[in-house]
Design a protein around this motif. Sequence first.
Motif, PDB file in Angstrom:
ATOM      1  N   ALA A   1      44.962 136.751  25.191  1.00 24.60           N
ATOM      2  CA  ALA A   1      45.543 135.335  25.270  1.00 24.60           C
ATOM      3  C   ALA A   1      44.290 134.365  25.510  1.00 24.60           C
ATOM      4  O   ALA A   1      44.210 133.458  24.961  1.00 24.60           O
ATOM      5  CB  ALA A   1      46.719 135.337  26.230  1.00 24.60           C
ATOM      6  N   LYS A   2      43.532 134.672  26.485  1.00 23.22           N
ATOM      7  CA  LYS A   2      42.293 133.913  26.842  1.00 23.22           C
ATOM      8  C   LYS A   2      41.248 133.621  25.870  1.00 23.22           C
ATOM      9  O   LYS A   2      40.885 132.426  25.625  1.00 23.22           O
ATOM     10  CB  LYS A   2      41.776 134.312  28.196  1.00 23.22           C
ATOM     11  CG  LYS A   2      40.623 133.602  29.121  1.00 23.22           C
ATOM     12  CD  LYS A   2      40.203 133.846  30.135  1.00 23.22           C
ATOM     13  CE  LYS A   2      39.266 133.190  30.915  1.00 23.22           C
ATOM     14  NZ  LYS A   2      39.559 131.776  31.139  1.00 23.22           N
ATOM     15  N   LYS A   3      41.066 134.890  25.257  1.00 25.39           N
ATOM     16  CA  LYS A   3      39.963 134.993  24.279  1.00 25.39           C
ATOM     17  C   LYS A   3      40.496 134.124  23.065  1.00 25.39           C
ATOM     18  O   LYS A   3      39.791 133.475  22.524  1.00 25.39           O
ATOM     19  CB  LYS A   3      39.581 136.342  23.864  1.00 25.39           C
ATOM     20  CG  LYS A   3      39.077 136.990  24.801  1.00 25.39           C
ATOM     21  CD  LYS A   3      38.372 138.516  24.167  1.00 25.39           C
ATOM     22  CE  LYS A   3      37.464 139.012  25.096  1.00 25.39           C
ATOM     23  NZ  LYS A   3      37.146 140.370  24.718  1.00 25.39           N
ATOM     24  N   GLU A   4      41.826 134.130  22.792  1.00 26.17           N
ATOM     25  CA  GLU A   4      42.291 133.289  21.521  1.00 26.17           C
ATOM     26  C   GLU A   4      42.302 132.226  22.017  1.00 26.17           C
ATOM     27  O   GLU A   4      42.152 131.299  21.100  1.00 26.17           O
ATOM     28  CB  GLU A   4      43.767 133.968  21.227  1.00 26.17           C
ATOM     29  CG  GLU A   4      44.611 133.312  20.186  1.00 26.17           C
ATOM     30  CD  GLU A   4      43.981 133.472  18.966  1.00 26.17           C
ATOM     31  OE1 GLU A   4      43.640 132.611  18.058  1.00 26.17           O
ATOM     32  OE2 GLU A   4      43.094 134.691  18.635  1.00 26.17           O
ATOM     33  N   LYS A   5      42.626 131.722  23.047  1.00 25.65           N
ATOM     34  CA  LYS A   5      42.554 130.038  23.378  1.00 25.65           C
ATOM     35  C   LYS A   5      41.102 129.653  23.388  1.00 25.65           C
ATOM     36  O   LYS A   5      40.902 128.584  22.719  1.00 25.65           O
ATOM     37  CB  LYS A   5      43.182 129.868  24.918  1.00 25.65           C
ATOM     38  CG  LYS A   5      43.121 128.680  25.156  1.00 25.65           C
ATOM     39  CD  LYS A   5      43.675 128.295  26.719  1.00 25.65           C
ATOM     40  CE  LYS A   5      43.699 127.048  27.010  1.00 25.65           C
ATOM     41  NZ  LYS A   5      44.115 126.736  28.679  1.00 25.65           N
ATOM     42  N   GLU A   6      40.227 130.457  23.674  1.00 29.53           N
ATOM     43  CA  GLU A   6      38.946 129.832  23.590  1.00 29.53           C
ATOM     44  C   GLU A   6      38.216 129.627  22.277  1.00 29.53           C
ATOM     45  O   GLU A   6      37.582 128.659  21.775  1.00 29.53           O
ATOM     46  CB  GLU A   6      37.837 130.829  24.395  1.00 29.53           C
ATOM     47  CG  GLU A   6      37.889 130.835  25.979  1.00 29.53           C
ATOM     48  CD  GLU A   6      37.248 131.950  26.774  1.00 29.53           C
ATOM     49  OE1 GLU A   6      36.939 132.781  26.042  1.00 29.53           O
ATOM     50  OE2 GLU A   6      37.182 132.029  27.802  1.00 29.53           O
ATOM     51  N   LYS A   7      38.632 130.683  21.435  1.00 25.65           N
ATOM     52  CA  LYS A   7      38.505 130.684  20.016  1.00 25.65           C
ATOM     53  C   LYS A   7      39.197 129.303  19.387  1.00 25.65           C
ATOM     54  O   LYS A   7      38.331 128.664  18.449  1.00 25.65           O
ATOM     55  CB  LYS A   7      38.954 131.849  19.434  1.00 25.65           C
ATOM     56  CG  LYS A   7      38.854 132.000  17.971  1.00 25.65           C
ATOM     57  CD  LYS A   7      39.416 133.328  17.114  1.00 25.65           C
ATOM     58  CE  LYS A   7      38.878 133.141  15.755  1.00 25.65           C
ATOM     59  NZ  LYS A   7      39.580 134.516  15.054  1.00 25.65           N
TER      60      LYS A   7
ATOM     61  N   ILE B   1      34.986 137.988  38.589  1.00 26.69           N
ATOM     62  CA  ILE B   1      35.921 138.786  39.179  1.00 26.69           C
ATOM     63  C   ILE B   1      37.063 138.448  38.711  1.00 26.69           C
ATOM     64  O   ILE B   1      38.389 139.223  38.528  1.00 26.69           O
ATOM     65  CB  ILE B   1      35.795 138.373  40.734  1.00 26.69           C
ATOM     66  CG1 ILE B   1      34.478 139.073  41.311  1.00 26.69           C
ATOM     67  CG2 ILE B   1      36.825 139.127  41.589  1.00 26.69           C
ATOM     68  CD1 ILE B   1      34.047 138.769  42.829  1.00 26.69           C
ATOM     69  N   ALA B   2      37.726 137.116  38.465  1.00 26.29           N
ATOM     70  CA  ALA B   2      38.963 136.531  38.149  1.00 26.29           C
ATOM     71  C   ALA B   2      39.057 137.203  36.876  1.00 26.29           C
ATOM     72  O   ALA B   2      40.193 137.570  36.497  1.00 26.29           O
ATOM     73  CB  ALA B   2      38.897 135.218  38.010  1.00 26.29           C
ATOM     74  N   TRP B   3      38.197 137.142  35.922  1.00 24.28           N
ATOM     75  CA  TRP B   3      38.388 138.147  34.674  1.00 24.28           C
ATOM     76  C   TRP B   3      38.570 139.516  34.350  1.00 24.28           C
ATOM     77  O   TRP B   3      39.470 139.916  33.857  1.00 24.28           O
ATOM     78  CB  TRP B   3      36.785 138.009  33.584  1.00 24.28           C
ATOM     79  CG  TRP B   3      36.711 138.611  32.264  1.00 24.28           C
ATOM     80  CD1 TRP B   3      36.257 139.682  32.204  1.00 24.28           C
ATOM     81  CD2 TRP B   3      37.559 138.196  31.126  1.00 24.28           C
ATOM     82  NE1 TRP B   3      36.590 140.066  30.861  1.00 24.28           N
ATOM     83  CE2 TRP B   3      37.454 139.030  30.289  1.00 24.28           C
ATOM     84  CE3 TRP B   3      38.502 137.188  30.722  1.00 24.28           C
ATOM     85  CZ2 TRP B   3      37.797 139.089  28.889  1.00 24.28           C
ATOM     86  CZ3 TRP B   3      38.704 137.153  29.525  1.00 24.28           C
ATOM     87  CH2 TRP B   3      38.599 138.096  28.611  1.00 24.28           C
ATOM     88  N   LEU B   4      38.006 140.171  35.623  1.00 19.05           N
ATOM     89  CA  LEU B   4      38.417 141.570  35.694  1.00 19.05           C
ATOM     90  C   LEU B   4      39.746 141.723  36.216  1.00 19.05           C
ATOM     91  O   LEU B   4      40.426 142.821  36.050  1.00 19.05           O
ATOM     92  CB  LEU B   4      37.176 142.376  36.691  1.00 19.05           C
ATOM     93  CG  LEU B   4      35.939 142.022  36.169  1.00 19.05           C
ATOM     94  CD1 LEU B   4      34.790 142.638  37.248  1.00 19.05           C
ATOM     95  CD2 LEU B   4      35.815 143.057  34.971  1.00 19.05           C
TER      96      LEU B   4
END
Length: 257
Positions: free
Chosen positions: A65-71, A53-56
């Motif tokens: 930005a979150k995906k880049e950080k995870e990568k 839910i937080a992601w949506l």
Amino acid sequence: MASKNEEKYGVIAGTAVNEVEKGVKNTVNTVKQTVSMAEKVGGFLKRDIGNEIAWLKLSPEEKAAKKEKEKQEAEEAKAAEEQKKADEAKAAAAEEQRLKELQKSYIVHTAAITCSFALHESYVVVPQGHGEFIHGIPQLNVGDSKPEINVRSFGICKSPQNPSVQENAKKIADEIKNRPKSFMEKVMDLFSKPPAKDVGKDLLAQCVGVCTPKIATEWIDGKEDVLVDGKPALLGKCKLQCSYGGEIKLYTSGQRE
């Protein structure tokens, strides 16, 4: 002392009631554990749904930005793991080279030694030097193999041939044999053969005892053309055999680095 059920129903019936009550308690405990596990799983599901839910709710920019950080974190973790493996390989290679160089090194007082049946290192020493020194430290010869005088105890031994290990294994076997038996074990004893009295190999393999080196030979493969007090000089490649089956090797030369 008789239990309440045994006093109430008699020894045989009372014992049976006791066993039934134990079974009920075990079942209740199993149910409680299952419920606890279900609650944990439910908690995980709740947390996962909350994360979704937080992601949506994130904006496209925030998601990117979150995906880049995870990568980036994944790449850093991978790099750290690769560096760790490289460091371990480098350390292993350095240790291999050190041991290779040790083979031709002269051994002096307080050199570290290992035994294939010991849990820790020990030392080879000389109470009195032979008159030869390397950087001020007494040099050893192949005759410096006397237990406790030259070859110090390793402390703990796990050799099945060691009487101390055998004695400890026998004590454990006796404790198991003499422990109070449950009702079901007593019943099963009526239909099975009595356990063997001797200590099995599996038990011996799991026991330890006091290390008391038993050595009757000199070090093997000394430097024949270099004599120290009339005997071949001790080298890092030399080995020694304990009567209890342990192979003793040099781990350091004892010389100052």
